[in-house]
Design an enzyme around this catalytic site. Sequence first.
Site, PDB file in Angstrom:
ATOM      1  N   HIS A 157       0.723  -1.449  -0.274  1.00 37.21           N
ATOM      2  CA  HIS A 157       0.024   0.281   0.232  1.00 37.21           C
ATOM      3  C   HIS A 157       0.619   1.103   0.413  1.00 37.21           C
ATOM      4  CE1 HIS A 157      -4.184  -1.663   0.481  1.00 37.21           C
ATOM      5  NE2 HIS A 157      -3.524  -2.990   1.316  1.00 37.21           N
ATOM      6  N   ASP A 365       3.508   9.024  -2.078  1.00 34.16           N
ATOM      7  CA  ASP A 365       2.426   8.581  -1.426  1.00 34.16           C
ATOM      8  C   ASP A 365       1.968   6.922  -2.089  1.00 34.16           C
ATOM      9  OD1 ASP A 365       0.017   7.996   0.447  1.00 34.16           O
ATOM     10  OD2 ASP A 365      -0.463   9.869   0.613  1.00 34.16           O
TER      11      ASP A 365
END
Length: 461
Positions: A157, A365
């Site tokens: 992730h 991110d």
Amino acid sequence: MSRLIVISNRVSAPKGSQSGAQGGLAVALASALREHDGLWFGWSGERIDTFTGEIDYQVNQGVTTATIDLEDQDIDEYYNGYANRTLWPLFHYRVDLAEYERDFAGGYQRVNARFADMVAPLLEADDVVWIQDYHLFPLGDELRQRGCGNRLGFFLHIPWPPRRLLSILPEAAELVRRMFAYDVIGFHTAEWLESFLDFVRLELGGTIGADGIVTLGDRSVRALVCPIGIDTPEFVELAAGVPARLAYRKMRDSADGRDMIVGVDRLDYSKGLEERFLGYERFLVEHPEERKEVFLLQIAPPSRGAVGSYQRIRDTLQGLSGRINGAYADVDWVPIRYVNQGYGRDTLAGIYRAAKIGLVTPLRDGMNLVAKEYVAAQDPEDPGVLILSRFAGAAAQLTEAILVNPYSAEEVSDAILKAMRMDRAERIRRWRACMDSIESQDINWWRQTFLDALMLPRAGA
């Protein structure tokens, strides 16, 4: 398919939309587990003096969870240490913050082995196991060593760093080799996948097949790009619900006719909050005529308070917001509202809808679901504008957002002005393009795409 077994560092049992800010991963996995009558295993988040081997089973909103407690040493070395002081900063390109300690690495291996010891007896022959994120890179190999023949998938992730950057990690080669215990490995973006393949090929001598099969020695794994989404219909419904409408009305009343810019981020140095504040300050300096027409609401719940770098970023932001407010505020206007607490997703949906601009500017991110939630919460007839860092994974999908370099205060300032002055027709066009992506590649698409790949014949078979 039989049961789905999800394993993650923390288990976040569903608590309902009004009980607090529940992360996107938690919402996504709960949905998958309900559909497949599954089990979610991981750390409870609680400390224990001596590990007992007891598993706490609970059922919440149709999701069965199985959790264990960890000892202080495990938490300090595995979680606060290797996961969040070594891997997290390195994988987010913050080499200056990464710490390399043998005790950290030892605790990381020990807890992954403990997870394997505890979960292996719970597995049935036809279970499919889906392991989540950087805390548990070696767990698949640990399960294989205990005789696990189940289908094993792993999803990352966070970003995967470039080869030269990853090579700084003393255990990098061993970490990647152990990942070949999985049948499928998923990444959010093509960039992260290419960085992984680059390391396998150039550092380990692996080969990459045209069919997405990656081979190292006698082991093969299927690697794919599979960006996570949100439950789009559910979030649209939240934005129309009573709590969201109340939050919307509260924000519009408190705005007193001014435009609101909103940022919602966990308090973390990867989120670019300091740079965001400086970009917003540049806007105030360059466009004094706009000052009292706008304000920034920054919601930043604290996290990982035991890690020194997180304490420092909190102190920095408090000082920076205080300085900006002191320099530019007037008796009837404050430029930054800085809030250190979390809110439920239904409340956030209303806040997003009330904001003229969604400011999502991480320095790096893996995905960033706030960007997608902001878009989903908008009024289709009069939507706000998303300003998005080009270094967020979501930028690969939300190409009609205003994409910025978050390190450039000038770019952020220019983007804010552009968004404030954008006419309705362009706002609708950009919103519709982003919404099409969010609707077509939502959380159900992500889940099904990954699980479909996991059920294909084994790589190399």
